[in-house]
Design a protein around this motif. Structure first.
Motif, PDB file in Angstrom:
ATOM      1  N   VAL A   1      19.096  25.280  26.880  1.00  6.93           N
ATOM      2  CA  VAL A   1      20.529  24.991  26.823  1.00  6.93           C
ATOM      3  C   VAL A   1      21.075  25.565  25.525  1.00  6.93           C
ATOM      4  O   VAL A   1      20.531  25.311  24.449  1.00  6.93           O
ATOM      5  N   ASP A   2      22.165  26.327  25.624  1.00 11.86           N
ATOM      6  CA  ASP A   2      22.755  26.924  24.430  1.00 11.86           C
ATOM      7  C   ASP A   2      23.628  25.915  23.683  1.00 11.86           C
ATOM      8  O   ASP A   2      23.758  24.759  24.109  1.00 11.86           O
TER       9      ASP A   2
ATOM     10  N   GLU B   1      26.696  25.538  23.495  1.00  6.21           N
ATOM     11  CA  GLU B   1      27.853  25.033  24.247  1.00  6.21           C
ATOM     12  C   GLU B   1      27.426  24.136  25.405  1.00  6.21           C
ATOM     13  O   GLU B   1      28.271  23.673  26.168  1.00  6.21           O
ATOM     14  N   GLY B   2      26.128  23.934  25.574  1.00  4.24           N
ATOM     15  CA  GLY B   2      25.633  23.077  26.642  1.00  4.24           C
ATOM     16  C   GLY B   2      25.393  23.789  27.948  1.00  4.24           C
ATOM     17  O   GLY B   2      25.171  23.153  28.975  1.00  4.24           O
ATOM     18  N   ASN B   3      25.408  25.128  27.937  1.00  2.76           N
ATOM     19  CA  ASN B   3      25.177  25.911  29.153  1.00  2.76           C
ATOM     20  C   ASN B   3      23.700  26.210  29.338  1.00  2.76           C
ATOM     21  O   ASN B   3      23.003  26.544  28.377  1.00  2.76           O
ATOM     22  N   LEU B   4      23.248  26.125  30.580  1.00  2.00           N
ATOM     23  CA  LEU B   4      21.869  26.464  30.899  1.00  2.00           C
ATOM     24  C   LEU B   4      21.657  27.961  30.738  1.00  2.00           C
ATOM     25  O   LEU B   4      22.472  28.766  31.194  1.00  2.00           O
ATOM     26  N   VAL B   5      20.561  28.340  30.101  1.00  2.00           N
ATOM     27  CA  VAL B   5      20.186  29.743  29.929  1.00  2.00           C
ATOM     28  C   VAL B   5      19.084  30.061  30.933  1.00  2.00           C
ATOM     29  O   VAL B   5      18.148  29.284  31.098  1.00  2.00           O
TER      30      VAL B   5
ATOM     31  N   ALA C   1      19.149  30.563  34.408  1.00  2.00           N
ATOM     32  CA  ALA C   1      19.141  29.821  35.681  1.00  2.00           C
ATOM     33  C   ALA C   1      18.196  30.478  36.682  1.00  2.00           C
ATOM     34  O   ALA C   1      18.253  31.691  36.899  1.00  2.00           O
TER      35      ALA C   1
ATOM     36  N   ARG D   1      18.499  17.768  32.752  1.00  2.00           N
ATOM     37  CA  ARG D   1      19.419  18.909  32.726  1.00  2.00           C
ATOM     38  C   ARG D   1      19.403  19.609  34.083  1.00  2.00           C
ATOM     39  O   ARG D   1      18.387  20.147  34.492  1.00  2.00           O
TER      40      ARG D   1
END
Length: 129
Positions: A37-38, A40-44, A46, A115
């Motif tokens: 998770v970066d 900003e909370g985005n999954l890296v 996928a 997550r």
């Protein structure tokens, strides 16, 4: 008396969490489970367990550096995985990270991770200088 020392390499999202990226107690460093998770909370990565694994170890390296340690100080890792598909390829990432001096390790297949979309979560223990 020895106290727990939270270790945060400067990741702001942990200011709202009820846990630390890692805790140092004496010369032991306990690294919380990390997913890809970066900031900003985005999954890296996928759908790609290898990309997720590589990202997790990059972030783990940031934690280790904040504690004055490195990957040579890691003595134990635990992988929590939701799929075995392409899991064998994560061994190449471990070779990149640890060279030929591997820590003890445990792999656990789980039904899911907190997550959404995370295929792997890794925690670790290190002995720091």
């Amino acid at each position: 008396m020895t106290h727990n020392e939270p270790i945060n390499p400067g990741w702001p999202r942990y200011e709202r969490y009820t846990f630390s990226p890692a805790v140092r107690r004496g010369n032991l460093l306990f690294i919380s489970g990390l997913t890809a998770v970066d900031d900003e909370g985005n999954l890296v990565g996928a759908g790609d367990i290898v990309t997720q694994t590589r990202y997790i170890y990059r972030r783990m390296g940031e934690i280790l550096a904040a504690a004055g340690a490195g990957f040579a100080d890691v003595v134990k890792t635990t992988d929590y995985i939701t799929t075995v598909e392409n899991y064998r390829a994560t061994a190449d990432v471990r070779r990149e990270v640890f060279g030929d001096r591997f820590p003890a390790a445990t792999g656990v297949i789980v039904a899911g991770l907190l997550r959404p979309g995370a295929l792997i979560e890794i925690d670790a223990i290190a002995v720091v200088p």
